[in-house]
Design an enzyme around this catalytic site. Structure first.
Site, PDB file in Angstrom:
ATOM      1  N   LYS A 142       0.832  -1.204   0.000  1.00 27.22           N
ATOM      2  CA  LYS A 142       0.000   0.000   0.000  1.00 27.22           C
ATOM      3  C   LYS A 142       0.877   1.271   0.000  1.00 27.22           C
ATOM      4  CE  LYS A 142      -3.808  -2.425   0.203  1.00 27.22           C
ATOM      5  NZ  LYS A 142      -3.305  -3.788  -0.030  1.00 27.22           N
TER       6      LYS A 142
HETATM    7  C1  PLP Z   1      -9.659  -4.145  -1.262  1.00 27.33           C
HETATM    8  C2  PLP Z   1      -8.881  -4.755  -0.149  1.00 27.33           C
HETATM    9  N1  PLP Z   1      -9.488  -4.949   1.041  1.00 27.33           N
HETATM   10  C3  PLP Z   1      -8.826  -5.478   2.080  1.00 27.33           C
HETATM   11  C4  PLP Z   1      -7.507  -5.852   1.999  1.00 27.33           C
HETATM   12  C5  PLP Z   1      -6.834  -6.495   3.175  1.00 27.33           C
HETATM   13  O1  PLP Z   1      -5.746  -5.786   3.670  1.00 27.33           O
HETATM   14  P1  PLP Z   1      -4.549  -6.531   4.428  1.00 27.33           P
HETATM   15  O2  PLP Z   1      -3.703  -7.191   3.399  1.00 27.33           O
HETATM   16  O3  PLP Z   1      -3.840  -5.421   5.156  1.00 27.33           O
HETATM   17  O4  PLP Z   1      -5.166  -7.520   5.385  1.00 27.33           O
HETATM   18  C6  PLP Z   1      -6.822  -5.672   0.792  1.00 27.33           C
HETATM   19  C7  PLP Z   1      -5.410  -6.067   0.704  1.00 27.33           C
HETATM   20  O5  PLP Z   1      -4.715  -6.024  -0.225  1.00 27.33           O
HETATM   21  C8  PLP Z   1      -7.530  -5.116  -0.325  1.00 27.33           C
HETATM   22  O6  PLP Z   1      -6.938  -4.951  -1.518  1.00 27.33           O
END
Ligand code: PLP
Length: 369
Positions: free
Chosen positions: A188
């Site tokens: 990110k």
């Molecule tokens: C649209 C979306 N929601 C939720 C997440 C979940 O985030 P994390 O990887 O920090 O758990 C991601 C992760 O890439 C995502 O792209």
């Protein structure tokens, strides 16, 4: 021209190591590794200030951020949550993990976000919430979605995993809905390696979120609810604090690189792009082909030159039959998911590399058209 080293779809934005070390020295000196330590509290405060928010709850990752957001709203098990099929699996798994029922509503074919015009037809007496995603950092039509929710007495949780730095009507997009959940994963714009953040304006929800992430303890160390361990560590906060100092530069660099790709590729009729709204953070460069075979051909041409783009999001999550066997069909999302690919986009990617990648994609797409 084959790239000597592989070019991946993304690489983390990292502050100079010496800047991380300065924070890590504080951790080593204090001996506090976790448990809402001084660096986590500082990261929460500094990120909130940078975003123009009064506060933030830092957590271990973005998936838990969505789960805690849903849990804090206290919906009965089996409640229906209207959501988008065009997202990463984490959005769907968070809903299911919380014992809720996803109801898929198709997307707008231009913005790739949940189509607000289709939400009301999906509302039933069991609907309790709407969970849209700001796809690729392109903000949803938050005014319309929030108005629909108010009209029907529903909660709104935004999956803002891609939406750090996104602004709508002059304020952070995290301020919309009842709760917003973001991600600070390594891929990110702002990364803590693994990490997430939750914002809820309502102080009671904010307090509940803090209890949920800390085994259900309140400030007086009484167990006041069933909680979990969703704490961010001091080491993750150290990385986040160092990276936060460079976030403005990361954002302007993404815009410049996105614009270069768009200038190079938009001359082709064989390709289509996301319609972006004001405030988009340009965190990804998605490109849409006319057919899946055209996409596969371009992907293969890129791989031959040592470039690894990513089919993202694919497949449309309503088609995961093992976990949502009876899910609604969503023609627009399913078709888009088969034809969309994100091209490499990150700070150290050179202008020459972008020109070369765009050239390969153009040549392949025009040939397939
Ligand atoms: C649209 C979306 N929601 C939720 C997440 C979940 O985030 P994390 O990887 O920090 O758990 C991601 C992760 O890439 C995502 O792209």
């Amino acid at each position: 021209m084959k790239f000597e080293k592989p070019i991946y779809v993304t690489m983390p934005s990292l502050a100079p190591l010496s800047e991380v070390d300065a924070y890590l020295e504080q951790v080593w000196k204090s001996g506090i590794m976790t448990h809402n330590g001084p660096l986590v509290r500082r990261f929460e405060r500094d990120f909130a200030t940078w975003s123009g928010l009064p506060h933030l709850v830092a957590v271990a990752n973005g998936t838990l951020a969505i789960q805690l957001a849903l849990r804090a709203l206290g919906m009965p098990p089996g409640s229906e949550v209207i959501t988008t099929p065009f997202t990463f699996i984490a959005t769907l798994s968070a809903i299911l993990y919380e014992g809720l029922k996803p109801v898929f509503v198709d997307i707008d074919p231009k913005t790739f976000n949940l189509d607000p015009a289709k939400i009301e037809a999906a509302i039933t007496p069991k609907t309790r919430a709407i969970l849209p995603v700001h796809v690729f950092g392109n903000p949803c039509d938050v005014d319309t979605i929030d108005a629909i929710a108010r009209k029907h007495g529903l909660k709104v949780v935004y999956d803002a995993a891609h939406a750090v730095g996104v602004k709508v009507n002059g304020k952070s997009v995290l301020e919309y809905g009842d709760v917003s959940a973001t991600s600070f994963h390594a891929t990110k714009l702002l990364n803590t390696s693994e990490g997430g953040g939750i914002y809820a304006a309502d102080e009671r929800i904010d307090r509940t979120l803090r209890e949920l992430r800390f085994f259900g303890y309140d400030d007086a160390k009484s167990v006041v609810r069933v909680g979990t361990n969703a704490k961010m560590t001091e080491v993750n906060a150290a990385i986040g604090l160092a990276n936060l100092a460079h976030l403005d530069d990361v954002l302007s660099d993404r815009l410049a690189k996105y614009t270069l790709y768009a200038d190079l590729l938009s001359r082709s009729d064989a390709l289509a792009f996301q319609k972006r709204s004001d405030g988009c953070n340009h965190s990804y460069f998605p490109v849409v082909f006319r057919s899946e075979s055209a996409l596969l051909k371009a992907d293969e041409a890129l791989r031959r030159e040592n470039v690894f783009a990513r089919r993202y999001f694919w497949p449309s999550v309503n088609t995961y039959r093992t976990i949502v066997p009876d899910a609604e069909r969503c023609a627009i999302s399913e078709s888009l998911a088969e034809r969309i690919m994100c091209l490499p986009l990150y700070g150290k990617l050179s202008e020459d590399a972008i020109r070369a990648i765009a050239g390969i994609v153009l040549e392949s797409a025009e040939g397939a058209a």
